[in-house]
Design a protein around this motif. Structure first.
Motif, PDB file in Angstrom:
ATOM      1  N   GLY A 234       0.822  -1.205   0.000  1.00  0.00           N
ATOM      2  CA  GLY A 234       0.000   0.000   0.000  1.00  0.00           C
ATOM      3  C   GLY A 234       0.853   1.250   0.000  1.00  0.00           C
ATOM      4  N   ASN A 235       0.479   2.243   0.789  1.00  0.00           N
ATOM      5  CA  ASN A 235       1.232   3.497   0.823  1.00  0.00           C
ATOM      6  C   ASN A 235       2.615   3.346   1.446  1.00  0.00           C
ATOM      7  OD1 ASN A 235      -0.282   5.628  -0.439  1.00  0.00           O
ATOM      8  ND2 ASN A 235      -1.800   5.394   1.175  1.00  0.00           N
ATOM      9  N   LEU A 236       2.884   2.191   2.085  1.00  0.00           N
ATOM     10  CA  LEU A 236       4.233   1.914   2.569  1.00  0.00           C
ATOM     11  C   LEU A 236       5.188   1.696   1.390  1.00  0.00           C
ATOM     12  CD1 LEU A 236       5.673   1.726   5.298  1.00  0.00           C
ATOM     13  CD2 LEU A 236       5.210  -0.715   5.313  1.00  0.00           C
ATOM     14  N   ASN A 237       4.638   1.373   0.216  1.00  0.00           N
ATOM     15  CA  ASN A 237       5.390   1.482  -1.044  1.00  0.00           C
ATOM     16  C   ASN A 237       5.286   2.948  -1.456  1.00  0.00           C
ATOM     17  OD1 ASN A 237       3.694  -1.484  -1.884  1.00  0.00           O
ATOM     18  ND2 ASN A 237       5.876  -1.445  -1.461  1.00  0.00           N
ATOM     19  N   SER A 238       6.251   3.762  -1.079  1.00  0.00           N
ATOM     20  CA  SER A 238       6.070   5.211  -1.241  1.00  0.00           C
ATOM     21  C   SER A 238       5.895   5.639  -2.694  1.00  0.00           C
ATOM     22  CB  SER A 238       7.229   5.976  -0.596  1.00  0.00           C
ATOM     23  OG  SER A 238       8.462   5.599  -1.172  1.00  0.00           O
ATOM     24  N   GLY A 239       6.355   4.823  -3.634  1.00  0.00           N
ATOM     25  CA  GLY A 239       6.133   5.161  -5.039  1.00  0.00           C
ATOM     26  C   GLY A 239       4.663   5.221  -5.415  1.00  0.00           C
ATOM     27  N   LEU A 240       3.831   4.540  -4.636  1.00  0.00           N
ATOM     28  CA  LEU A 240       2.395   4.566  -4.907  1.00  0.00           C
ATOM     29  C   LEU A 240       1.749   5.849  -4.398  1.00  0.00           C
ATOM     30  CD1 LEU A 240       1.378   0.874  -4.062  1.00  0.00           C
ATOM     31  CD2 LEU A 240       2.065   1.853  -6.258  1.00  0.00           C
ATOM     32  N   GLN A 241       2.457   6.613  -3.594  1.00  0.00           N
ATOM     33  CA  GLN A 241       1.877   7.854  -3.056  1.00  0.00           C
ATOM     34  C   GLN A 241       1.695   8.929  -4.124  1.00  0.00           C
ATOM     35  OE1 GLN A 241       4.055   8.979   0.504  1.00  0.00           O
ATOM     36  NE2 GLN A 241       4.023   6.892   1.274  1.00  0.00           N
ATOM     37  N   PRO A 242       2.720   9.277  -4.926  1.00  0.00           N
ATOM     38  CA  PRO A 242       2.461  10.233  -6.011  1.00  0.00           C
ATOM     39  C   PRO A 242       1.522   9.661  -7.076  1.00  0.00           C
ATOM     40  CG  PRO A 242       4.722   9.411  -6.109  1.00  0.00           C
ATOM     41  CD  PRO A 242       4.156   8.955  -4.810  1.00  0.00           C
ATOM     42  N   TYR A 243       1.547   8.344  -7.249  1.00  0.00           N
ATOM     43  CA  TYR A 243       0.589   7.691  -8.158  1.00  0.00           C
ATOM     44  C   TYR A 243      -0.844   7.953  -7.691  1.00  0.00           C
ATOM     45  CZ  TYR A 243      -1.817   3.801 -10.544  1.00  0.00           C
ATOM     46  OH  TYR A 243      -2.682   3.035 -11.280  1.00  0.00           O
ATOM     47  N   ARG A 244      -1.073   7.847  -6.387  1.00  0.00           N
ATOM     48  CA  ARG A 244      -2.397   8.132  -5.826  1.00  0.00           C
ATOM     49  C   ARG A 244      -2.798   9.582  -6.083  1.00  0.00           C
ATOM     50  NH1 ARG A 244      -4.790  10.424  -1.273  1.00  0.00           N
ATOM     51  NH2 ARG A 244      -2.815  11.113  -0.359  1.00  0.00           N
ATOM     52  N   LEU A 245      -1.863  10.497  -5.872  1.00  0.00           N
ATOM     53  CA  LEU A 245      -2.160  11.907  -6.082  1.00  0.00           C
ATOM     54  C   LEU A 245      -2.510  12.207  -7.534  1.00  0.00           C
ATOM     55  CD1 LEU A 245       0.656  13.521  -3.895  1.00  0.00           C
ATOM     56  CD2 LEU A 245      -1.766  13.298  -3.319  1.00  0.00           C
ATOM     57  N   LYS A 246      -1.860  11.515  -8.443  1.00  0.00           N
ATOM     58  CA  LYS A 246      -2.107  11.755  -9.867  1.00  0.00           C
ATOM     59  C   LYS A 246      -3.570  11.514 -10.227  1.00  0.00           C
ATOM     60  CE  LYS A 246      -0.627  10.375 -14.505  1.00  0.00           C
ATOM     61  NZ  LYS A 246       0.303   9.545 -15.310  1.00  0.00           N
ATOM     62  N   TYR A 247      -4.169  10.499  -9.611  1.00  0.00           N
ATOM     63  CA  TYR A 247      -5.533  10.128  -9.985  1.00  0.00           C
ATOM     64  C   TYR A 247      -6.593  10.593  -8.991  1.00  0.00           C
ATOM     65  CZ  TYR A 247      -3.263   7.416 -13.565  1.00  0.00           C
ATOM     66  OH  TYR A 247      -2.505   7.057 -14.654  1.00  0.00           O
ATOM     67  N   GLU A 248      -6.209  10.802  -7.730  1.00  0.00           N
ATOM     68  CA  GLU A 248      -7.196  11.223  -6.734  1.00  0.00           C
ATOM     69  C   GLU A 248      -7.158  12.719  -6.450  1.00  0.00           C
ATOM     70  OE1 GLU A 248      -6.811   8.882  -3.190  1.00  0.00           O
ATOM     71  OE2 GLU A 248      -7.621   7.071  -4.120  1.00  0.00           O
ATOM     72  N   LYS A 249      -6.010  13.346  -6.653  1.00  0.00           N
ATOM     73  CA  LYS A 249      -5.869  14.784  -6.397  1.00  0.00           C
ATOM     74  C   LYS A 249      -5.081  15.404  -7.554  1.00  0.00           C
ATOM     75  CE  LYS A 249      -6.058  14.200  -1.386  1.00  0.00           C
ATOM     76  NZ  LYS A 249      -7.402  14.781  -1.192  1.00  0.00           N
TER      77      LYS A 249
END
Length: 427
Positions: free
Chosen positions: A129-144
Motif C-alpha cells: 500500500g502506501n508503505l510502497n512510497s512510489g504509490l503515493q504520487p501515483y495516488r495523487l495523480k488520480y485522486e488529487k
C-alpha cells in the motif's frame, strides 16, 4: 571541539545528536512532537512543528561555544514524500504511509502493468500500500489531480530534511531502495511503470550517499533512510560476510551479501530488498517481533498480576515448556515464567524461519542489536538453531545517527575512523 550534527527523525522521537571526531556522542536532545491531520482527517507529521524543532534545536548548539559544528546530516524514516512547487515551496501535508491505499487504484495498476507478482519481483518489494512510497504520487495523480499538476519535485523525507538546511533537491539511493516499488533492481533504474506514469520526472537527480553541499560555511549532507543508515557502522567495521538482525518494534534481518533476486516465496513472506549506502542490494526479511513481545508480556503480566519486567531475570534453562503459547489459554500455564517460555519458543521459531529466508552459505557471523540483544531466550534459541554460525550481541548506541555521520566521514573528519565503534559480546 569539532563535531558533526545529526538529526535522527523517527515517527515518534525527533533527536539531535553531536558526535566528536572519535564518533562519541557529546550532546543529545530529543522531543516527541504531536501529529496533526491531513485534509481527510488522517494523522500525519506536523511539518510546522518539525521545522521549528529543526531550527531551534540547531540554533541552540550553534550558539554553544564549546562546539564547532563542521557538518550536519540526517537519518529519517522512509516511505514518505514532501512535494515542492516550481518555486521550491512545500505543497500539502506529509502524507502518512499508514494511510489506506485504494483498492480501485491497486486494480488499475495491475490492469495496466500486469500481475502484482511480476512487479514485486522486479522492484524487490511486496505490495504494501502506501508503505510502497512510489504509490503515493501515483495516488495523487488520480485522486488529487490539481495538486499533482503543481508538483515540481518529490523529495524523499530524509532529503527534505537536508533541503531545509540548504541542500539542493536531490534523490539518494537508500531512500529509493526502501520498499518504494520505484526501482527496477535488475536494470538498476526507475521501473518502467514509474517512467510511463511520468513519476520519474518528479524526482530530482540521484546523488550518492556521501554527497554534501556547502551552505554558509556548513557542510550539509543529503540524508539517509534510517534502517539503511543503521547498517553503515557494520559495513564500515566488518569485511567478512554477516547478517544483522536489527531488533525493535520490528525485527529486521539484513543480509548485505545476498544479491540474488527475490523469489516468489520470499516476496509472499514479507521479504524485500534495500539499497545500501554503497549502492548494493541488501536482502531483508521482517518479523513484528518487538510488538508481539510487548503485547505478550503485557497480557501475561496482567493475567498473573506481576510486574511487566518479570521476564528480565529469567534464564532459558530454568523452564522447558514445549507448549504453544498461541494455542493454549493462559489458564493452562501455572506461572508467568512458564507462559513466557512458551511464548518465546513460538517467537524464536518465527524468527528462525525469517532468518532462513535470507541466509546464504557464506554467512558465518550474525550480529543482533536492539532490545533482543539482551534477551537470553532469544539468543540461546538462535544459537541452538544455527550451531555452525557465530552469534554476537552487539551494543551500538544510536546506530542510524552514527551511520549518517560515517556516511560523510571523509568530507568533515580528517582523523582515521575508529575501529572500536561496535561492542560485541559472543553468545
Amino acid at each position: 571541539m569539532k563535531t558533526i550534527a545529526i538529526f535522527d527523525i523517527g515517527k515518534t522521537n525527533k533527536k539531535l545528536l553531536l558526535f566528536n571526531e572519535q564518533y562519541e556522542v557529546v550532546y543529545q536532545y530529543s522531543e516527541e512532537l504531536a501529529e496533526t491531520v491531513d485534509e481527510d482527517g488522517f494523522p500525519c507529521e506536523d511539518l510546522a512543528a518539525l521545522k521549528a524543532f529543526l531550527r531551534t534545536s540547531f540554533e541552540k548548539v550553534q550558539k554553544d561555544s564549546s562546539f564547532e559544528i563542521q557538518a550536519v546530516n540526517f537519518s529519517g524514516y522512509g516511505a514518505s514524500f514532501i512535494y515542492l512547487d516550481e518555486n521550491g515551496a512545500e505543497l500539502g501535508p506529509l502524507y502518512n504511509y499508514l494511510k489506506p491505499f485504494s483498492e480501485d487504484l491497486r486494480a488499475r495498476l495491475i490492469q495496466k502493468y500486469g500481475l502484482e507478482e511480476g512487479l514485486s519481483a522486479e522492484t524487490a518489494s511486496p505490495f504494501l500500500g502506501n508503505l510502497n512510497s512510489g504509490l503515493q504520487p501515483y495516488r495523487l495523480k488520480y485522486e488529487k489531480t490539481d495538486f499533482f499538476l503543481k508538483i515540481k519535485n518529490a523529495l524523499h523525507f530524509p532529503q527534505y530534511l537536508a533541503y531545509t538546511f540548504g541542500a539542493e533537491p536531490v534523490t539518494e539511493l537508500t531512500s529509493i531502495g526502501c520498499h518504494t516499488r520505484l526501482w527496477d533492481f535488475k536494470k538498476n533504474q526507475y521501473h518502467k511503470w514509474v517512467q510511463k506514469e511520468g513519476l520519474a520526472d518528479l524526482f530530482p537527480p540521484i546523488q550518492s550517499s556521501d554527497t554534501v553541499f556547502e551552505k554558509n560555511g556548513l557542510l550539509v549532507g543529503v540524508g539517509l533512510h534510517d534502517s539503511s543508515s543503521a547498517l553503515i557502522p557494520y559495513l564500515k567495521s566488518f569485511s567478512e560476510p554477516f547478517i544483522l538482525i536489527s531488533t525493535g518494534t520490528w525485527s529486521i534481518c539484513l543480509n548485505p551479501f545476498n544479491s540474488s533476486p527475490l523469489t516468489e516465496e520470499q516476496l509472499q513472506q514479507d521479504c524485500l530488498s534495500f539499497i545500501s549506502f554503497e549502492g548494493h542490494q541488501v536482502k531483508a526479511s521482517r518479523l513484528f517481533a518487538g510488538q508481539m513481545h510487548e503485547d505478550a508480556v503485557n497480557t501475561i503480566a496482567k493475567y498473573f498480576e506481576v510486574k511487566k519486567d518479570f521476564f528480565k531475570s529469567l534464564r532459558p534453562k530454568e523452564i522447558e515448556s514445549k507448549r504453544s503459547f498461541e494455542k493454549i489459554e493462559l489458564n493452562n500455564f501455572k506461572t508467568p515464567e512458564e507462559a513466557y517460555t512458551a511464548f518465546m519458543e513460538d517467537l524464536i521459531e518465527k524468527q528462525i524461519h525469517a532468518l532462513k529466508l535470507i541466509l546464504t552459505p557464506e554467512i558465518k557471523q550474525i550480529f543482533i542489536d536492539g532490545g533482543f540483544s539482551k534477551n537470553h531466550f532469544f539468543l540461546k534459541g538462535l544459537k541452538e538453531a544455527f550451531p555452525e554460525i557465530q552469534f554476537y550481541a552487539a551494543e551500538l548506541a544510536q546506530a542510524s545517527s552514527l551511520g549518517a555521520a560515517l556516511a560523510i566521514h571523509d568530507k568533515w573528519n580528517d582523523k582515521t575512523m575508529p575501529t572500536d565503534l561496535i561492542s560485541l559480546l559472543k553468545v
